[in-house]
Design a protein around this motif. Structure first.
Motif, short mmCIF file in Angstrom:
data_model
loop_
_atom_site.label_atom_id
_atom_site.label_comp_id
_atom_site.label_asym_id
_atom_site.label_seq_id
_atom_site.Cartn_x
_atom_site.Cartn_y
_atom_site.Cartn_z
N HIS A 144 23.41 -24.21 -7.42
CA HIS A 144 22.56 -22.93 -7.29
C HIS A 144 22.38 -22.35 -8.66
CE1 HIS A 144 21.82 -19.23 -5.41
NE2 HIS A 144 22.47 -18.84 -6.10
N GLY A 174 19.47 -23.70 -10.53
CA GLY A 174 18.19 -23.44 -9.75
C GLY A 174 17.65 -24.39 -8.86
N GLY A 186 17.67 -23.51 -5.78
CA GLY A 186 16.61 -22.81 -4.94
C GLY A 186 15.24 -23.21 -5.08
N ARG A 187 14.93 -23.10 -6.47
CA ARG A 187 13.49 -23.67 -6.82
C ARG A 187 13.43 -25.01 -6.39
NH1 ARG A 187 15.09 -21.17 -11.76
NH2 ARG A 187 15.44 -23.12 -12.77
N ILE A 188 14.44 -25.93 -6.59
CA ILE A 188 14.03 -27.37 -6.20
C ILE A 188 13.77 -27.17 -4.41
CG2 ILE A 188 15.10 -29.55 -5.93
CD1 ILE A 188 14.66 -28.63 -8.87
N ASP A 197 12.41 -25.04 -2.93
CA ASP A 197 11.17 -24.38 -2.67
C ASP A 197 10.01 -25.55 -2.82
OD1 ASP A 197 12.10 -21.97 -2.03
OD2 ASP A 197 11.88 -21.00 -3.99
N ALA A 198 10.20 -26.19 -4.31
CA ALA A 198 9.25 -27.32 -4.45
C ALA A 198 9.07 -28.56 -3.29
CB ALA A 198 9.80 -27.99 -5.97
N ASP A 220 7.09 -26.61 -0.67
CA ASP A 220 5.88 -26.54 -1.19
C ASP A 220 5.09 -28.11 -1.02
OD1 ASP A 220 5.95 -24.01 -1.52
OD2 ASP A 220 6.11 -24.19 -3.69
N SER A 236 14.25 -31.47 -12.29
CA SER A 236 13.49 -30.40 -12.28
C SER A 236 12.52 -30.25 -11.13
CB SER A 236 12.62 -30.49 -13.86
OG SER A 236 11.81 -31.72 -13.80
N VAL A 237 11.55 -29.13 -11.12
CA VAL A 237 10.74 -29.12 -10.03
C VAL A 237 9.83 -30.18 -10.22
CG1 VAL A 237 8.60 -27.54 -9.35
CG2 VAL A 237 10.91 -26.70 -9.90
#
Ligand code: FES
Length: 169
Positions: free
Chosen positions: A98, A101, A103-105, A107-108, A111, A154-155
């Protein structure tokens, strides 16, 4: 009260589920004590989830209430009532991930393949799951696709990993 064979058959038709495999699993454990868990596990192995028609079939053949089976299915996280994707994408949302990141993963992934936690793509290729620490905090953030672990992700790398599985189909 359990249902009649006709009712069971009717439901199977509605769901278009071939009950042959479920019947074979039940046959295997029919005379065993405490057979409900192995039967449900066997059915999930065959179908990838527990189709509703197999719950009614199991209730009838093992002479237990369907409500009892639903109780077991909701109690144990290992059972799934809906079809799942060929690839289960686990996104670790534990503390270490967390902070780095996760959360960004998540989201990616949403998406890119269109699914969030506990959702499955329509083509049944992916199911996403947000999970607690998977014990690889040293390489946070971490995702898993089935048995493969991807650390320090990473994203950009997440998108590449998803594309790899899309390509494999
Ligand atoms: S918090 Fe993600 S692996 Fe431990």
């Amino acid at each position: 009260m359990t249902e009649t064979a006709e009712q069971v058959e009717e439901q199977a038709v509605e769901e278009e589920i071939d009950l042959t495999a479920a019947n074979m699993v039940i046959d295997k454990y029919l005379d065993m004590n405490g057979n409900l868990m192995p039967v449900l596990q066997g059915i999930q192995e065959e179908y990838g989830y527990i189709p509703e028609a197999t719950v009614h079939l199991t209730a009838e053949r093992l002479n237990v209430y369907a409500s009892q089976i639903y109780g077991v299915l909701t109690f144990y996280a290992q059972f799934h009532m809906k079809p799942r994707g060929k690839y289960i994408v686990r996104v670790c949302m534990g503390t270490a991930c967390h902070v780095k990141g996760a959360g960004r993963i998540g989201d990616a992934i949403k998406d890119h393949i269109g699914v969030g936690h506990a959702e499955t793509t329509e083509d049944l290729l992916f199911t996403a799951e947000y999970v607690a620490c998977i014990g690889a905090c040293g390489m946070a953030p971490v995702i898993m696709v089935n048995d493969a672990t991807y650390g320090s992700i990473s994203v950009q790398k997440t998108v590449e990993v998803m594309d790899k599985y899309i390509e494999m189909g």
